[in-house]
Design an enzyme around this catalytic site. Structure first.
Site, PDB file in Angstrom:
ATOM      1  N   TYR A 245      16.031  33.210  53.354  1.00 15.88           N
ATOM      2  CA  TYR A 245      15.171  34.190  52.672  1.00 15.88           C
ATOM      3  C   TYR A 245      14.428  33.556  51.508  1.00 15.88           C
ATOM      4  O   TYR A 245      15.019  32.784  50.735  1.00 15.88           O
ATOM      5  CB  TYR A 245      16.009  35.343  52.108  1.00 15.88           C
ATOM      6  CG  TYR A 245      16.480  36.349  53.125  1.00 15.88           C
ATOM      7  CD1 TYR A 245      15.572  37.081  53.884  1.00 15.88           C
ATOM      8  CD2 TYR A 245      17.838  36.598  53.286  1.00 15.88           C
ATOM      9  CE1 TYR A 245      16.019  38.031  54.803  1.00 15.88           C
ATOM     10  CE2 TYR A 245      18.296  37.540  54.193  1.00 15.88           C
ATOM     11  CZ  TYR A 245      17.375  38.264  54.953  1.00 15.88           C
ATOM     12  OH  TYR A 245      17.813  39.189  55.842  1.00 15.88           O
TER      13      TYR A 245
ATOM     14  N   LYS B 101      46.975  45.521  38.884  1.00 17.31           N
ATOM     15  CA  LYS B 101      45.830  46.442  38.933  1.00 17.31           C
ATOM     16  C   LYS B 101      44.746  45.889  39.853  1.00 17.31           C
ATOM     17  O   LYS B 101      44.749  44.680  40.163  1.00 17.31           O
ATOM     18  CB  LYS B 101      45.282  46.645  37.514  1.00 17.31           C
ATOM     19  CG  LYS B 101      44.762  45.372  36.866  1.00 17.31           C
ATOM     20  CD  LYS B 101      44.520  45.560  35.370  1.00 17.31           C
ATOM     21  CE  LYS B 101      43.974  44.283  34.747  1.00 17.31           C
ATOM     22  NZ  LYS B 101      43.897  44.371  33.274  1.00 17.31           N
TER      23      LYS B 101
HETATM   24  C1  LIG Z   1      44.563  43.264  32.750  1.00 16.56           C
HETATM   25  C2  LIG Z   1      45.527  43.408  31.635  1.00 16.56           C
HETATM   26  C3  LIG Z   1      46.551  42.474  31.468  1.00 16.56           C
HETATM   27  C4  LIG Z   1      46.641  41.187  32.260  1.00 16.56           C
HETATM   28  O1  LIG Z   1      45.659  40.300  31.748  1.00 16.56           O
HETATM   29  P1  LIG Z   1      45.494  38.799  32.313  1.00 16.56           P
HETATM   30  O2  LIG Z   1      44.490  38.204  31.399  1.00 16.56           O
HETATM   31  O3  LIG Z   1      45.002  38.919  33.708  1.00 16.56           O
HETATM   32  O4  LIG Z   1      46.826  38.158  32.249  1.00 16.56           O
HETATM   33  C5  LIG Z   1      47.509  42.743  30.494  1.00 16.56           C
HETATM   34  N1  LIG Z   1      47.440  43.848  29.719  1.00 16.56           N
HETATM   35  C6  LIG Z   1      46.435  44.746  29.831  1.00 16.56           C
HETATM   36  C7  LIG Z   1      46.392  45.931  28.931  1.00 16.56           C
HETATM   37  C8  LIG Z   1      45.440  44.550  30.786  1.00 16.56           C
HETATM   38  O5  LIG Z   1      44.439  45.420  30.896  1.00 16.56           O
END
Ligand SMILES: *Cc1c(COP(=O)(O)O)cnc(C)c1O
Length: 355
Positions: free
Chosen positions: A250, A41
Protein backbone atom coordinates in the site's frame (compact mmCIF):
# COMPACT_ATOMS: atom_id res chain seq x y z
CA UNK A 1 -10.14 -27.77 4.96
CA UNK A 2 -9.21 -29.85 7.97
CA UNK A 3 -8.41 -28.07 11.25
CA UNK A 4 -4.70 -28.86 11.07
CA UNK A 5 -4.42 -27.45 7.57
CA UNK A 6 -6.11 -24.24 8.72
CA UNK A 7 -3.73 -23.96 11.65
CA UNK A 8 -0.78 -24.30 9.31
CA UNK A 9 -1.74 -20.95 7.77
CA UNK A 10 -2.22 -18.99 10.98
CA UNK A 11 0.10 -17.39 13.47
CA UNK A 12 0.98 -19.34 16.57
CA UNK A 13 1.64 -17.76 19.94
CA UNK A 14 3.58 -20.03 22.27
CA UNK A 15 3.34 -19.06 25.94
CA UNK A 16 5.87 -20.70 28.25
CA UNK A 17 4.04 -21.14 31.56
CA UNK A 18 7.20 -22.60 33.08
CA UNK A 19 9.04 -19.35 32.35
CA UNK A 20 6.21 -17.32 33.91
CA UNK A 21 6.33 -19.46 37.06
CA UNK A 22 10.14 -19.19 37.13
CA UNK A 23 9.84 -15.39 36.89
CA UNK A 24 7.31 -15.38 39.75
CA UNK A 25 9.63 -17.47 41.93
CA UNK A 26 12.56 -15.23 41.08
CA UNK A 27 10.58 -12.14 42.11
CA UNK A 28 9.71 -13.92 45.36
CA UNK A 29 13.42 -14.30 46.14
CA UNK A 30 13.92 -10.59 45.42
CA UNK A 31 11.01 -9.60 47.69
CA UNK A 32 11.59 -11.44 50.97
CA UNK A 33 9.42 -9.06 53.05
CA UNK A 34 6.18 -10.66 51.91
CA UNK A 35 4.55 -12.76 49.22
CA UNK A 36 4.34 -11.84 45.56
CA UNK A 37 0.95 -11.60 43.86
CA UNK A 38 0.19 -12.20 40.19
CA UNK A 39 -1.25 -9.22 38.34
CA UNK A 40 -3.34 -10.80 35.60
CA UNK A 41 -5.47 -7.85 34.46
CA UNK A 42 -6.26 -7.46 30.75
CA UNK A 43 -6.20 -11.23 30.25
CA UNK A 44 -2.77 -11.52 31.89
CA UNK A 45 -1.42 -8.76 29.62
CA UNK A 46 -2.83 -10.59 26.62
CA UNK A 47 -1.31 -13.99 27.38
CA UNK A 48 -4.43 -15.68 28.82
CA UNK A 49 -5.55 -15.03 32.41
CA UNK A 50 -6.96 -18.49 33.09
CA UNK A 51 -3.95 -20.62 32.07
CA UNK A 52 -1.45 -18.13 33.52
CA UNK A 53 -3.25 -17.81 36.87
CA UNK A 54 -3.78 -21.58 37.13
CA UNK A 55 -0.06 -22.17 36.61
CA UNK A 56 0.83 -19.52 39.21
CA UNK A 57 -1.72 -20.88 41.70
CA UNK A 58 -0.34 -24.40 41.25
CA UNK A 59 3.11 -22.98 42.07
CA UNK A 60 1.77 -21.45 45.29
CA UNK A 61 0.62 -17.95 44.32
CA UNK A 62 -2.26 -16.95 46.65
CA UNK A 63 -3.01 -13.38 45.54
CA UNK A 64 -4.21 -12.13 42.16
CA UNK A 65 -5.11 -8.70 40.86
CA UNK A 66 -7.41 -7.87 37.95
CA UNK A 67 -8.65 -4.47 36.78
CA UNK A 68 -12.35 -5.08 36.26
CA UNK A 69 -15.12 -6.87 38.09
CA UNK A 70 -15.98 -9.09 35.11
CA UNK A 71 -12.33 -10.16 34.89
CA UNK A 72 -12.52 -11.11 38.55
CA UNK A 73 -15.64 -13.22 38.08
CA UNK A 74 -14.05 -15.08 35.16
CA UNK A 75 -10.86 -15.63 37.14
CA UNK A 76 -12.76 -16.97 40.15
CA UNK A 77 -14.42 -19.44 37.78
CA UNK A 78 -10.98 -20.49 36.49
CA UNK A 79 -9.28 -20.75 39.89
CA UNK A 80 -12.05 -22.01 42.13
CA UNK A 81 -12.09 -21.04 45.78
CA UNK A 82 -9.02 -20.12 47.75
CA UNK A 83 -6.76 -17.43 46.32
CA UNK A 84 -7.54 -13.76 46.87
CA UNK A 85 -8.75 -12.05 43.70
CA UNK A 86 -8.60 -8.28 44.06
CA UNK A 87 -10.41 -5.95 41.66
CA UNK A 88 -8.32 -2.78 41.17
CA UNK A 89 -11.20 -0.82 39.65
CA UNK A 90 -13.51 -1.63 42.56
CA UNK A 91 -17.01 -3.01 42.42
CA UNK A 92 -19.69 -1.57 40.15
CA UNK A 93 -22.77 -0.20 41.98
CA UNK A 94 -25.02 -2.99 43.15
CA UNK A 95 -22.40 -5.70 42.54
CA UNK A 96 -22.82 -8.83 44.58
CA UNK A 97 -20.49 -8.46 47.55
CA UNK A 98 -20.71 -12.21 47.96
CA UNK A 99 -18.88 -12.79 44.68
CA UNK A 100 -15.80 -13.88 46.63
CA UNK A 101 -13.80 -11.07 45.10
CA UNK A 102 -11.87 -8.43 47.02
CA UNK A 103 -12.69 -4.87 45.95
CA UNK A 104 -10.11 -2.12 46.01
CA UNK A 105 -11.65 1.00 47.61
CA UNK A 106 -10.38 3.97 45.61
CA UNK A 107 -12.33 6.98 46.89
CA UNK A 108 -14.21 8.27 49.96
CA UNK A 109 -17.52 7.28 48.44
CA UNK A 110 -16.26 3.70 48.02
CA UNK A 111 -15.56 3.70 51.76
CA UNK A 112 -19.06 4.95 52.49
CA UNK A 113 -20.58 2.28 50.26
CA UNK A 114 -18.46 -0.43 51.88
CA UNK A 115 -19.53 0.69 55.35
CA UNK A 116 -23.20 0.81 54.30
CA UNK A 117 -22.96 -2.70 52.86
CA UNK A 118 -21.18 -4.05 55.92
CA UNK A 119 -18.36 -5.17 53.64
CA UNK A 120 -15.26 -6.60 55.35
CA UNK A 121 -11.85 -7.52 53.99
CA UNK A 122 -11.46 -4.97 51.19
CA UNK A 123 -8.20 -3.32 50.10
CA UNK A 124 -7.80 0.41 50.66
CA UNK A 125 -5.97 2.33 47.94
CA UNK A 126 -4.18 5.47 49.06
CA UNK A 127 -2.72 7.84 46.49
CA UNK A 128 0.86 8.93 47.05
CA UNK A 129 1.65 10.65 43.78
CA UNK A 130 -0.16 9.11 40.83
CA UNK A 131 -3.28 11.34 41.05
CA UNK A 132 -5.38 8.71 39.35
CA UNK A 133 -7.16 6.57 41.94
CA UNK A 134 -6.93 6.33 45.72
CA UNK A 135 -7.53 8.48 48.79
CA UNK A 136 -5.17 11.39 49.30
CA UNK A 137 -3.73 12.18 52.73
CA UNK A 138 -6.54 14.59 53.64
CA UNK A 139 -9.21 12.11 52.60
CA UNK A 140 -7.54 9.38 54.61
CA UNK A 141 -7.38 11.66 57.68
CA UNK A 142 -11.07 12.46 57.26
CA UNK A 143 -12.05 8.82 56.83
CA UNK A 144 -12.22 8.20 60.55
CA UNK A 145 -12.01 4.81 62.16
CA UNK A 146 -11.66 2.11 59.50
CA UNK A 147 -11.35 -0.85 61.83
CA UNK A 148 -14.94 -1.93 61.08
CA UNK A 149 -13.90 -2.70 57.49
CA UNK A 150 -11.28 -5.26 58.57
CA UNK A 151 -9.07 -4.07 55.71
CA UNK A 152 -7.00 -6.80 54.14
CA UNK A 153 -4.34 -4.48 52.78
CA UNK A 154 -3.57 -0.83 52.26
CA UNK A 155 -1.95 -0.30 48.87
CA UNK A 156 -0.44 2.44 46.75
CA UNK A 157 1.04 2.51 43.25
CA UNK A 158 4.35 3.95 42.03
CA UNK A 159 4.34 6.42 39.16
CA UNK A 160 8.05 6.26 38.23
CA UNK A 161 9.32 2.90 39.45
CA UNK A 162 11.11 2.30 36.13
CA UNK A 163 13.20 5.45 36.73
CA UNK A 164 15.12 4.52 39.90
CA UNK A 165 16.52 8.01 40.42
CA UNK A 166 13.23 9.86 39.99
CA UNK A 167 12.56 11.91 43.17
CA UNK A 168 8.89 10.91 43.17
CA UNK A 169 9.87 7.37 44.23
CA UNK A 170 11.26 8.35 47.64
CA UNK A 171 8.44 10.86 48.09
CA UNK A 172 5.88 8.13 47.48
CA UNK A 173 7.67 5.78 49.88
CA UNK A 174 7.54 8.45 52.62
CA UNK A 175 3.85 9.23 52.00
CA UNK A 176 2.99 5.54 52.00
CA UNK A 177 4.85 5.03 55.27
CA UNK A 178 2.79 7.85 56.79
CA UNK A 179 -0.47 6.36 55.49
CA UNK A 180 0.53 2.97 56.87
CA UNK A 181 1.28 4.48 60.27
CA UNK A 182 -2.28 5.81 60.35
CA UNK A 183 -3.57 2.26 59.78
CA UNK A 184 -1.75 0.20 62.40
CA UNK A 185 -1.98 -3.51 61.90
CA UNK A 186 -3.13 -3.32 58.28
CA UNK A 187 -0.72 -5.16 55.95
CA UNK A 188 0.77 -3.10 53.13
CA UNK A 189 1.08 -3.69 49.39
CA UNK A 190 3.47 -1.46 47.49
CA UNK A 191 5.81 -2.48 44.66
CA UNK A 192 4.87 -3.34 41.09
CA UNK A 193 7.48 -5.17 38.97
CA UNK A 194 9.97 -2.32 38.75
CA UNK A 195 9.33 -1.36 42.38
CA UNK A 196 10.65 -4.74 43.53
CA UNK A 197 14.04 -3.68 42.13
CA UNK A 198 14.11 -0.31 43.93
CA UNK A 199 15.29 -1.64 47.27
CA UNK A 200 14.11 -2.04 50.83
CA UNK A 201 12.09 1.17 51.11
CA UNK A 202 9.74 -0.29 48.51
CA UNK A 203 9.33 -3.72 50.07
CA UNK A 204 6.00 -4.55 51.71
CA UNK A 205 3.72 -7.37 52.80
CA UNK A 206 2.57 -8.03 49.22
CA UNK A 207 4.25 -7.09 45.94
CA UNK A 208 2.10 -6.73 42.81
CA UNK A 209 4.17 -7.50 39.71
CA UNK A 210 2.64 -7.89 36.28
CA UNK A 211 4.99 -7.15 33.40
CA UNK A 212 8.07 -8.88 34.85
CA UNK A 213 6.13 -12.16 35.10
CA UNK A 214 5.68 -11.93 31.35
CA UNK A 215 9.33 -11.19 30.55
CA UNK A 216 9.17 -7.40 30.22
CA UNK A 217 12.34 -5.80 31.61
CA UNK A 218 11.54 -4.27 35.02
CA UNK A 219 14.96 -2.54 35.02
CA UNK A 220 14.99 -0.49 31.79
CA UNK A 221 18.50 0.48 30.78
CA UNK A 222 19.98 -2.56 32.53
CA UNK A 223 20.06 -6.10 31.19
CA UNK A 224 16.76 -7.91 31.59
CA UNK A 225 16.80 -10.22 34.63
CA UNK A 226 13.56 -11.98 33.60
CA UNK A 227 13.09 -15.01 31.39
CA UNK A 228 11.45 -14.65 28.00
CA UNK A 229 7.99 -16.17 27.84
CA UNK A 230 6.70 -15.74 24.28
CA UNK A 231 7.34 -17.00 20.80
CA UNK A 232 5.14 -15.70 17.99
CA UNK A 233 5.64 -17.47 14.67
CA UNK A 234 3.86 -16.62 11.44
CA UNK A 235 3.72 -18.79 8.30
CA UNK A 236 5.07 -17.58 4.97
CA UNK A 237 2.20 -17.53 2.47
CA UNK A 238 4.34 -16.75 -0.55
CA UNK A 239 7.86 -15.82 -1.59
CA UNK A 240 8.19 -13.77 -4.78
CA UNK A 241 10.91 -12.15 -6.84
CA UNK A 242 10.62 -8.36 -7.01
CA UNK A 243 12.92 -6.71 -9.54
CA UNK A 244 14.96 -3.63 -8.60
CA UNK A 245 12.89 -0.44 -8.94
CA UNK A 246 9.51 -2.10 -8.28
CA UNK A 247 7.41 -1.02 -5.28
CA UNK A 248 5.80 -3.20 -2.61
CA UNK A 249 2.51 -2.76 -0.76
CA UNK A 250 0.00 0.00 0.00
CA UNK A 251 1.13 3.49 -0.86
CA UNK A 252 4.08 2.06 -2.80
CA UNK A 253 6.26 3.26 0.08
CA UNK A 254 9.13 0.83 -0.48
CA UNK A 255 11.05 0.43 -3.71
CA UNK A 256 13.29 -2.59 -4.14
CA UNK A 257 16.86 -1.23 -4.25
CA UNK A 258 18.06 -4.46 -5.89
CA UNK A 259 16.47 -7.59 -7.31
CA UNK A 260 14.80 -8.86 -4.16
CA UNK A 261 12.96 -11.78 -2.65
CA UNK A 262 9.88 -10.71 -0.73
CA UNK A 263 8.11 -13.03 1.71
CA UNK A 264 4.49 -12.32 2.60
CA UNK A 265 3.44 -13.59 6.01
CA UNK A 266 0.00 -14.20 7.52
CA UNK A 267 -0.29 -11.48 10.17
CA UNK A 268 -0.99 -7.77 10.17
CA UNK A 269 -2.19 -4.88 12.27
CA UNK A 270 -5.50 -6.68 12.88
CA UNK A 271 -3.39 -9.13 14.89
CA UNK A 272 -1.96 -6.36 17.02
CA UNK A 273 1.29 -6.06 15.10
CA UNK A 274 1.23 -2.27 15.15
CA UNK A 275 1.09 -0.49 11.79
CA UNK A 276 3.62 1.97 13.23
CA UNK A 277 6.17 -0.82 12.71
CA UNK A 278 5.86 -0.41 8.91
CA UNK A 279 9.37 -0.11 7.48
CA UNK A 280 10.85 -0.51 10.98
CA UNK A 281 10.00 -3.96 12.29
CA UNK A 282 12.38 -6.89 12.34
CA UNK A 283 11.48 -10.56 11.94
CA UNK A 284 13.69 -13.58 12.49
CA UNK A 285 13.82 -15.84 9.42
CA UNK A 286 15.84 -19.05 9.62
CA UNK A 287 17.62 -17.59 12.63
CA UNK A 288 18.57 -14.32 10.93
CA UNK A 289 17.05 -10.86 11.35
CA UNK A 290 15.21 -9.58 8.26
CA UNK A 291 13.61 -6.20 7.63
CA UNK A 292 9.89 -5.53 7.28
CA UNK A 293 9.42 -3.56 4.06
CA UNK A 294 6.48 -1.50 2.88
CA UNK A 295 3.36 -0.90 4.92
CA UNK A 296 1.90 -3.40 7.32
CA UNK A 297 -1.54 -4.41 6.01
CA UNK A 298 -4.51 -5.60 8.05
CA UNK A 299 -3.68 -9.28 7.53
CA UNK A 300 -0.29 -9.34 5.80
CA UNK A 301 3.29 -8.23 6.31
CA UNK A 302 6.04 -8.20 3.67
CA UNK A 303 9.66 -9.01 4.51
CA UNK A 304 12.86 -8.60 2.52
CA UNK A 305 14.32 -12.12 2.63
CA UNK A 306 16.80 -11.68 -0.23
CA UNK A 307 19.60 -12.72 2.10
CA UNK A 308 17.79 -15.83 3.39
CA UNK A 309 17.61 -17.85 0.15
CA UNK A 310 16.46 -21.04 1.87
CA UNK A 311 13.24 -19.45 3.22
CA UNK A 312 10.22 -20.93 1.41
CA UNK A 313 6.44 -20.92 1.42
CA UNK A 314 5.12 -22.74 4.50
CA UNK A 315 8.14 -21.92 6.66
CA UNK A 316 7.59 -19.85 9.79
CA UNK A 317 9.23 -16.60 10.76
CA UNK A 318 9.38 -15.22 14.26
CA UNK A 319 7.93 -11.79 15.05
CA UNK A 320 8.42 -12.09 18.81
CA UNK A 321 10.80 -14.44 20.60
CA UNK A 322 14.06 -14.57 22.50
CA UNK A 323 15.87 -12.84 19.60
CA UNK A 324 13.19 -10.17 19.15
CA UNK A 325 11.68 -9.52 22.56
CA UNK A 326 8.47 -7.58 23.24
CA UNK A 327 10.67 -4.78 24.61
CA UNK A 328 12.71 -4.73 21.38
CA UNK A 329 9.55 -4.65 19.24
CA UNK A 330 8.20 -1.87 21.45
CA UNK A 331 11.37 0.19 21.04
CA UNK A 332 11.01 -0.01 17.25
CA UNK A 333 7.34 0.98 17.49
CA UNK A 334 7.92 3.86 19.89
CA UNK A 335 5.89 2.27 22.68
CA UNK A 336 6.37 -0.02 25.69
CA UNK A 337 6.42 -3.80 25.91
CA UNK A 338 3.14 -3.75 27.84
CA UNK A 339 1.35 -2.38 24.78
CA UNK A 340 2.90 -4.98 22.47
CA UNK A 341 1.65 -7.77 24.78
CA UNK A 342 -1.84 -6.39 25.39
CA UNK A 343 -2.28 -5.85 21.63
CA UNK A 344 -1.56 -9.50 20.72
CA UNK A 345 -4.37 -10.54 18.43
CA UNK A 346 -7.21 -12.98 18.88
CA UNK A 347 -6.44 -14.86 15.64
CA UNK A 348 -3.21 -16.42 16.85
CA UNK A 349 -3.49 -20.03 17.86
CA UNK A 350 -2.28 -20.15 21.45
CA UNK A 351 -0.12 -22.97 22.69
CA UNK A 352 0.84 -23.26 26.33
CA UNK A 353 4.05 -24.96 27.32
CA UNK A 354 3.36 -26.56 30.71
CA UNK A 355 4.89 -25.21 33.89
C1 LIG B 1 -0.88 -2.90 36.52
C2 LIG B 1 -0.63 -2.67 37.97
C3 LIG B 1 0.40 -3.35 38.62
C4 LIG B 1 1.43 -4.20 37.90
O1 LIG B 1 2.33 -3.31 37.26
P1 LIG B 1 3.61 -3.85 36.43
O2 LIG B 1 4.34 -2.61 36.09
O3 LIG B 1 3.08 -4.55 35.24
O4 LIG B 1 4.35 -4.76 37.33
C5 LIG B 1 0.48 -3.21 40.00
N1 LIG B 1 -0.38 -2.42 40.69
C6 LIG B 1 -1.36 -1.72 40.07
C7 LIG B 1 -2.26 -0.84 40.87
C8 LIG B 1 -1.51 -1.81 38.69
O5 LIG B 1 -2.46 -1.11 38.07
Amino acid sequence: MAMNDAAALSGELEVDLGAIVANWRDLGVRHPSGPVAGVVKADAYGLGAAPVARALAAAGCRHFFVAQFAEGLALREALGHGPMIAVLGGFPPGADAGAALTPVLNAPRDLAAARAAGLRGAILHVDTGMERLGLNAAELAAAGDLSGLALRYVMTHLACADEPRHPLNVAQAARFAAAGAALPGVPRSFANSAGIFLGRDFASDLARPGCALYGINPTPGLSNPMRQVLRLTIPVLQVRQVPAGVTVGYGATWTAPRDSRIATIAAGYADGYLRALSGRGIAIAAGRPVQLVGRISMDLITLDVTDVPELAQGDRVELIGPQQTPDAVAALAGTIGYEILTSLGARYRRRYLPA
